[in-house]
Enzyme design. Sequence first.
Site, PDB file in Angstrom:
ATOM      1  CD  GLN A  68      -1.184  -2.219   2.323  1.00 48.32           C
ATOM      2  OE1 GLN A  68       0.010  -2.494   2.272  1.00 48.32           O
ATOM      3  NE2 GLN A  68      -2.009  -2.797   3.175  1.00 48.32           N
ATOM      4  CD  GLN A  85      -4.116  -2.158  -1.049  1.00 47.98           C
ATOM      5  OE1 GLN A  85      -3.394  -2.869  -1.742  1.00 47.98           O
ATOM      6  NE2 GLN A  85      -4.723  -2.599   0.041  1.00 47.98           N
ATOM      7  CG  ASP A  86      -4.590   1.883   1.408  1.00 51.79           C
ATOM      8  OD1 ASP A  86      -5.749   1.574   1.097  1.00 51.79           O
ATOM      9  OD2 ASP A  86      -3.907   1.232   2.221  1.00 51.79           O
ATOM     10  CG  ASP A 119      -9.701  -0.418   0.590  1.00 55.81           C
ATOM     11  OD1 ASP A 119     -10.778  -0.699   0.030  1.00 55.81           O
ATOM     12  OD2 ASP A 119      -9.131  -1.188   1.388  1.00 55.81           O
ATOM     13  NE  ARG A 174     -11.592  -3.344   0.788  1.00 54.96           N
ATOM     14  CZ  ARG A 174     -10.639  -4.267   0.710  1.00 54.96           C
ATOM     15  NH1 ARG A 174     -10.965  -5.547   0.563  1.00 54.96           N
ATOM     16  NH2 ARG A 174      -9.365  -3.920   0.760  1.00 54.96           N
TER      17      ARG A 174
END
Length: 363
Positions: free
Chosen positions: A175, A197-198, A219, A275
């Site tokens: 991440q 990611q992130d 995310d 999510r």
Amino acid sequence: MARKPSPPPFILFATLLLLLLPLTSADFDHWVSTTVEDYHQRLAEIANGTGTGLDLRLAHAESQRRVITVRQDGTGDFSTVTEAVASIPSPNSRRTVLVIGPGVYREKVVVDRTKPYVTFYGDPLNMPTITFNGTAAEYGTVQSATVAVDSHYFIASNVIFENSAPMPDGRPGSQAVAFTISGDKAALYNCKFYGFQDTLCDDRGKHFFKDCLIRGTVDFIFGNGRSLYQDCVLESVSKGIGYLTAQARTTKAEKTGFSFVNCTVTGTGQTYLSRAWMQSSRVVFAYTYMGSVVDPIGWDDKGFTDRQRTVYYGEYKCMGPGANTSKRARYGRVLTDEQAKPFLSLTFIRASTWLLPPPSLPF
């Protein structure tokens, strides 16, 4: 007992604006613009001792603005953003605007809690990029951020925040955060957040994002902020399954959550709107165009079926091929006007006492 004086008419008008429910996305644009412009009037009134309802610390900071220039060619006050931030005294009590010249700044920047009232300002026609390749494996997820802001009253306008680490390949610790905002009362205008990611850690505090582009895979907007996103583009670059958001509210008593108004969801992959990272995750999309990239199910409980009863996932008057709710997860909600109202108002982030428009300075 002496009667409490009535607030000035412009305060009543601003309050009314904040309570109205906009009927269309165009109404919402006008609503935000008018309310932010009204802030300048309140700023002048408080300086004259006749206004009410303004954050006095912010008014004081704005009355003593300081401008610092950052240019890689050596013609500014500093040649790196890190040096410019380091020059700000701790504690800081003045609005300090960093006018950042064009170019790619390869550095890892932290604006710590002792330095509130900081602005990053770039040229909208030639936006500067601040980039670094930190990953969770090396720094931890939140600390991997290229730019981390822990202070209050932060503003950024026309700046690209990037984490240049490669797309995660499934190995732990890949991440990589481009930007973390952990301070309260922050506004970001026409900024771009690039990562996988992130990408954007909307960690905690009240925040306003306007005309921003957030790009990622999984995310890529996450955290426990209480934030309003208006006219933003959320771009999935996933090669498989992607997730736009992972909001981290843990209990229904918390007032945090992400509200996306008049935004656009686009990109690649099979992408879910959110999510259930935490027990009471809260995300709402309103007046938003959803491209075919959005999975028909829309929401993901992350395998924790008990969270279906505690998350708050809502949609209101969205459009586009991805906005069809007929196959949505049953715990998602199609909101009524009354249910949507709190998420459409600037009162969601209590903006009337602190929200400032972006600066307008020459380059």
